[in-house]
Structure formats: C-alpha cells, structure tokens
Scaffold this active site. Structure first.
Site, PDB file in Angstrom:
ATOM      1  N   SER A  41       0.814  -1.214   0.000  1.00  0.00           N
ATOM      2  CA  SER A  41       0.000   0.000   0.000  1.00  0.00           C
ATOM      3  C   SER A  41       0.839   1.250   0.000  1.00  0.00           C
ATOM      4  O   SER A  41       0.368   2.307  -0.386  1.00  0.00           O
ATOM      5  CB  SER A  41      -0.851   0.056   1.249  1.00  0.00           C
ATOM      6  OG  SER A  41      -1.250  -1.202   1.568  1.00  0.00           O
ATOM      7  N   GLY A  43       3.654   1.673  -1.557  1.00  0.00           N
ATOM      8  CA  GLY A  43       4.408   1.912  -2.786  1.00  0.00           C
ATOM      9  C   GLY A  43       4.792   0.642  -3.497  1.00  0.00           C
ATOM     10  O   GLY A  43       4.376  -0.453  -3.133  1.00  0.00           O
ATOM     11  N   VAL A  45       7.947  -1.804  -5.299  1.00  0.00           N
ATOM     12  CA  VAL A  45       9.351  -2.151  -5.061  1.00  0.00           C
ATOM     13  C   VAL A  45       9.971  -2.639  -6.367  1.00  0.00           C
ATOM     14  O   VAL A  45       9.387  -3.488  -7.054  1.00  0.00           O
ATOM     15  CB  VAL A  45       9.472  -3.225  -3.946  1.00  0.00           C
ATOM     16  CG1 VAL A  45      10.942  -3.520  -3.640  1.00  0.00           C
ATOM     17  CG2 VAL A  45       8.751  -2.782  -2.686  1.00  0.00           C
ATOM     18  N   ASP A 154       3.284  -5.256  12.526  1.00  0.00           N
ATOM     19  CA  ASP A 154       2.710  -5.772  11.276  1.00  0.00           C
ATOM     20  C   ASP A 154       3.440  -7.037  10.830  1.00  0.00           C
ATOM     21  O   ASP A 154       3.765  -7.193   9.652  1.00  0.00           O
ATOM     22  CB  ASP A 154       2.777  -4.689  10.194  1.00  0.00           C
ATOM     23  CG  ASP A 154       1.816  -4.982   9.039  1.00  0.00           C
ATOM     24  OD1 ASP A 154       0.931  -5.837   9.205  1.00  0.00           O
ATOM     25  OD2 ASP A 154       1.961  -4.356   7.976  1.00  0.00           O
TER      26      ASP A 154
HETATM   27  N1  LIG Z   1      14.476  -5.838  -0.002  1.00  0.00           N
HETATM   28  C1  LIG Z   1      13.622  -6.505  -0.771  1.00  0.00           C
HETATM   29  N2  LIG Z   1      14.053  -7.469  -1.605  1.00  0.00           N
HETATM   30  C2  LIG Z   1      13.174  -8.161  -2.378  1.00  0.00           C
HETATM   31  N3  LIG Z   1      11.850  -7.959  -2.379  1.00  0.00           N
HETATM   32  C3  LIG Z   1      11.353  -7.006  -1.557  1.00  0.00           C
HETATM   33  C4  LIG Z   1      12.207  -6.229  -0.732  1.00  0.00           C
HETATM   34  N4  LIG Z   1      11.450  -5.366  -0.010  1.00  0.00           N
HETATM   35  C5  LIG Z   1      10.180  -5.597  -0.383  1.00  0.00           C
HETATM   36  N5  LIG Z   1      10.108  -6.576  -1.308  1.00  0.00           N
HETATM   37  C6  LIG Z   1       8.873  -7.098  -1.946  1.00  0.00           C
HETATM   38  O1  LIG Z   1       7.929  -6.054  -2.053  1.00  0.00           O
HETATM   39  C7  LIG Z   1       6.764  -6.341  -1.269  1.00  0.00           C
HETATM   40  C8  LIG Z   1       6.184  -5.056  -0.692  1.00  0.00           C
HETATM   41  O2  LIG Z   1       7.171  -4.426   0.131  1.00  0.00           O
HETATM   42  P1  LIG Z   1       6.790  -3.696   1.497  1.00  0.00           P
HETATM   43  O3  LIG Z   1       6.098  -4.674   2.392  1.00  0.00           O
HETATM   44  O4  LIG Z   1       7.992  -3.039   2.049  1.00  0.00           O
HETATM   45  O5  LIG Z   1       5.737  -2.619   0.952  1.00  0.00           O
HETATM   46  P2  LIG Z   1       4.592  -1.864   1.741  1.00  0.00           P
HETATM   47  O6  LIG Z   1       3.975  -0.905   0.787  1.00  0.00           O
HETATM   48  O7  LIG Z   1       5.133  -1.282   2.992  1.00  0.00           O
HETATM   49  O8  LIG Z   1       3.599  -3.068   2.048  1.00  0.00           O
HETATM   50  P3  LIG Z   1       2.404  -3.150   3.110  1.00  0.00           P
HETATM   51  O9  LIG Z   1       1.157  -2.877   2.334  1.00  0.00           O
HETATM   52  O10 LIG Z   1       2.450  -4.557   3.615  1.00  0.00           O
HETATM   53  O11 LIG Z   1       2.657  -2.153   4.192  1.00  0.00           O
HETATM   54  C9  LIG Z   1       7.246  -7.376  -0.244  1.00  0.00           C
HETATM   55  O12 LIG Z   1       6.197  -8.204   0.211  1.00  0.00           O
HETATM   56  C10 LIG Z   1       8.273  -8.168  -1.044  1.00  0.00           C
HETATM   57  O13 LIG Z   1       7.632  -9.150  -1.838  1.00  0.00           O
END
Ligand SMILES: Nc1ncnc2c1ncn2[C@@H]1O[C@H](COP(=O)(O)OP(=O)(O)OP(=O)(O)O)[C@@H](O)[C@H]1O
Length: 508
Positions: A41, A43, A45, A154
């Site tokens: 949510s 962003g 990656v 979380d």
């Molecule tokens: N360092 C990394 N290396 C490889 N894949 C990654 C990495 N960081 C994140 N990802 C991938 O991207 C996805 C989303 O990353 P992240 O959980 O940090 O995003 P978010 O927007 O904070 O998600 P959430 O909605 O759970 O809060 C992870 O579930 C993973 O599959």
C-alpha cells in the site's frame, strides 16, 4: 581469483544522525530494473543496481509527499531501519528523492517473501526442519527488535523475505512502516485510553490491538503465533478456517487449529504456536524464550521429535464444519486479503521515539494494492472506503475490514449490562461498557448478538482496562530445556469473569 560473492557487506549511504536525510542515495547512482518485484500500500518495489550491488528500491506512494502523516510514517521507517543490524533484518542502504518521489533503498533479497513461498511450494512440501529454521530466524530478529524497544506491529508472511543461500533459506524481516520505538515504562503511564493506535493486518493482529485496548510488544508475539500456524497449516487455512470474528472476541480457535494441523507436525512446534496465540498478552512467551526453545528443538533430528499425532474429533460450532484432517495444500488463490491496517495516525512527533501514539486524530484508512494484501488507514471523516491512487493504480472501494467495527454509528450510547436474578453475592453492579475489562468484553461478546457487539467495541476510545496490568510478559523464567513441551499455554478462562455468571445480556 576472488569471486565477487566473497565480498562481504553492502554499500551504506545513510549520513550521520540526520534522520531527515532523505537523499543519501543519488538517484543517478541507481541503475533501475524496470520489473516490479513487489507492491504494497505504501508503494512499489523495484530491483536496481547500486555500485554493482543488487538493491531493492521502494518508491513511496505520492501521498507521502502531500500528506504529512504519511511523511511521518516514512521518516519513522527510515529512522528505525537505519539503526538495525541483524542477519535476519533487511539491511537499510539509504534514501533517495527523485522527481518528487521518495524512495527507500535496502539490500535486495531474491527469494520472494514467505507468503509467496508457502503459496508457490505448497505448505506440505516444505520440510519441518526448514519451517523451524525460518521460525527461528524470525524469532531471532524479533528478540533483537524487542531488545531495542522496537515493536513492529505488522508481522505477517508478506513482510518476511526469503534469502536463498544455496539450499539454505534464511528469513529476513522487511517493511518497518508500522514499527515504532516504545518506551514501555514511559508509555504505560501515558493516557490509558488507547495511547497506541490500532494497526496491523487483519489475519495477524492481536485481539487486544483489534479491540482498541492498550498493548505492548507482546502483540508481535501473537502475530508470530499466527505466522507459525501459517507455517503449519498454510495461509489459506488460517485465513478461512481459523477466521477470527467479533463473536469470538477475535480469539483464535486453537482447538480447531490443532485438529487441522498435520499429525506429523512436531508437537512442540505446534504447542509453541498455541502459546504465542494465548489470548492474554501476559500469557505469551517473550521472543528470548522462543529463540531458546526453538534452538533446543532444532538440536534434535526432526524425525526424533515427538509429533502432534491424531487430534480428537472437532465439531465447528459456528459452521458445522467437521472438517477433514486433510485440506488444501496452501493458497493457490491470488486474492488473499491480508491488509495492513492503521487506525489513528499515531505520531505527534517525527522521531519514532515513545509517547507519540496518543492521538486519535484524523483517522484515515488508505487502501492497498488490488492483490488485497496492502496496508490500510481508515479515514474517520470519510465513511466510504477511499479511492486513492497508489503509485498509478486506482484503488477501488474494497471491503478490507468491517468498518462498522471501528466506526461507532453516530449517537451510540454506552451499553448497559442487564443481570438476571441470581444469588445476591453473584450480582454485579451495572457497568457501562467503558469500565469493562478486556475479559469482560470477551465474555460479553460471546453471549451477545452481533450488532450489539459491533456497537459495543466499535469505539477506539473505550477505556478498557489494560490487559497488561496484572503481570508482565513472561520472560526467561522457564527453563530452556523442554520449555515448549512443559510450558503449555494456560487454558483460557471460561465465559465467566470472576464471579460474574454467564447470564449477562447486553441491552441497547
Ligand atoms: N528488499 C527486498 N528485496 C526483495 N523484495 C522485496 C524487498 N522489499 C520488499 N520486497 C517485496 O515487495 C513487497 C512489498 O514491500 P513492502 O512490504 O515493504 O511494501 P509496503 O507498501 O510497505 O507493504 P504493506 O502494504 O504490507 O505495508 C514485499 O512483500 C516483497 O515481496
């Protein structure tokens, strides 16, 4: 000749102590890979190369730029992640700003996340020793985080990355968006009316977090227990068969979990999951205890460990489910909703330090990506689910969670408890809901109709008694040897609370 893989360490670009340094990495130094590797949510990656090292770049939602609350989340994530050095925590490299978009750069982990692993390999195809190793890795990371007074809030399979090192898998915790530094001694004296806000993910949130009661770092232990159940049963079974609801006061049906768990599951591993999912926070183990216990468990060959074995027949009260011991291997379903939720933006300061979680101001829910696995923040002023653009994708209205649970209808009056005639000594004076304790709420919920329940617990401002008051979380008092098998989770109290009979009714 030296192999490039022999070079240890990662480039590190955070500068000094300046937590507001959001441009320690030059965007021009990143060679971006066009392929998206993940999305949440907050962003998307992408993989990139940074001076020859593979890195992951999380481009944050455009909301971070326009909404100061989102901005605070990002600062907090950076500040906490920057200070962490642990083999089971994703390594922070730096932050970056490009064309008005903030980015967080971390080491790249190539094996995907635990949710994907369970889904793609199938839960039954992953050997028990691998599962225990991954569980150990996560517990190690969390014992470190808790020792630094960081609560994560979380913990879920999607936030556990899988690092493949040859045939060995290593778990690494990522996504510190909801993490915060908690000074328990300071915060426990803070306003008792929910000084920590409701946040987490629907499947893994601890009950005390869901009902808006006070909580501490043991909420992570509960989420860890759910994660263990996912390792044992698969995410889909946990999500569908062990669904927690207001009618059970968001308690986990551990009896059913035991019935559904494979007979071959090491008994101590299953007992650990149950222990972590204890309803009362004070009855859960600390991560230090978990690490020691798992280490002990892993010292024996897995085929010599006592297994859970056949469970007694189980009859589901609610759905007449008298399920088979066999079940779907794991979720080959794309749309597993495991959204992260935050009610009440909890920063009055930007530093991620304690005492900043006491503001029920301006509750906002932001919808996640359409895989149904993103974070959510609820906007109290807008009763409809939002339609916000996250990194280019439109988020349509989505029933992420039962909003009525969190949102009291206008003009809700405190519920009073009516008591049937009973012995005088058993009589309890009428109480308004706001003076009920956590167990009281639970017993009420179990004997009431759903609409009353929703009204009863829908206000995040209820003055619930602190479930943490009576005792501190368990620490190393248990001996390491046999800690998992001998320290059974305490049987939860029945619907009675103290002298109260189970005759309580809720009256509107
Ligand atoms: N360092 C990394 N290396 C490889 N894949 C990654 C990495 N960081 C994140 N990802 C991938 O991207 C996805 C989303 O990353 P992240 O959980 O940090 O995003 P978010 O927007 O904070 O998600 P959430 O909605 O759970 O809060 C992870 O579930 C993973 O599959």
């Amino acid at each position: 000749m030296m192999n490039i893989k022999d070079i240890q360490g990662l480039p590190f670009s955070a500068s000094g102590d300046d937590e507001n340094d959001l441009s320690s990495v030059e965007y021009s130094d990143l060679v971006m890979d066009s392929q998206e590797i993940g999305r949440g949510s907050f962003g998307q990656v992408q993989k990139a190369s940074y001076f020859g090292t593979d890195v992951a770049v999380k481009s944050l939602s455009s909301l971070v730029n326009i909404d100061p609350d989102y901005f605070k989340f990002m600062l907090r994530e950076i500040k906490i992640l920057k200070g962490m050095r642990h083999p089971n925590i994703v390594q922070y490299i730096g932050a970056c700003l490009n064309e008005g978009r903030y980015m967080i750069v971390t080491e790249y982990i190539k094996g995907g996340d635990l949710h994907q692993l369970l889904k793609e390999r199938g839960v039954n195809a992953i050997p028990w020793n691998v599962k225990m190793k991954l569980a150990f890795d996560v517990a190690s990371a969390f014992s470190y985080l808790h020792s630094k007074k960081v609560i994560f809030r979380d913990l879920k399979a999607k936030n556990i990355l899988i690092d493949e090192q040859g045939t060995t898998l290593r778990a690494k915790v990522c996504d510190f968006g909801f993490a915060r530094i908690l000074d328990i001694s300071k915060d426990m004296n803070a306003n008792k009316e929910g000084y920590l806000t409701i946040c987490g993910s629907e499947t893994t949130m601890a009950p005390e977090v869901i009902v808006g009661s006070n909580y501490n770092d043991s909420c992570d232990v509960y989420s860890y227990g759910v994660l263990l159940l996912e390792l044992i049963l698969g995410s889909r079974v946990v999500k569908t068969q062990l669904k927690r609801s207001p009618m059970s006061a968001f308690d986990m049906n551990l009896e059913k979990a035991e019935y559904l768990a494979p007979e071959s599951c090491p008994k101590d591993f299953f007992d650990l999951a149950k222990w972590c999912c204890a309803y009362q926070p004070k009855n859960r183990p600390s991560f230090m205890t978990i690490v020691k216990g798992l280490k002990e468990l892993m010292a024996s060959p897995v085929d010599q460990l006592p297994v859970k074995g056949k469970s007694k027949p189980y009859k589901d009260e609610e759905s007449d489910y008298d399920g088979e011991q066999s079940y779907d291997s794991d979720d080959n379903v794309n749309n597993v909703n495991n959204s992260s939720i935050q009610i009440g933006l909890d920063d009055n300061n930007n530093d991620g330090s304690g005492n900043d979680d006491n503001d029920n101001i301006n509750n906002t829910i932001s919808g996640g990506e359409n895989s149904g696995y993103g974070s959510v923040i609820y906007n109290d002023t807008d009763k409809s689910a939002p339609n916000i653009d996250y990194g280019g994708r439109k988020q349509q209205n989505r029933n992420i969670f039962n909003l009525s649970f969190f949102t009291p209808p206008p003009g809700v009056v405190p519920i009073k408890i009516e008591h049937e005639e009973e012995d005088e000594e058993d009589q309890v004076p009428e109480k308004s809901l706001s003076s009920l304790g956590f167990d009281d709420i639970k017993s009420l919920i179990k004997g009431s109709d759903q609409s009353s329940v929703l009204r009863a617990i829908s206000s995040p401002n209820l003055s619930l008694n602190n479930p943490l008051d009576s005792a501190a979380p368990q620490h190393l008092s248990n001996s390491v040897t046999g800690v998992l098998s001998t320290s059974k989770p305490k049987k939860k109290t029945s619907k009675k609370s103290g002298k109260k009979k189970n005759h309580n009714k809720i009256k509107k």
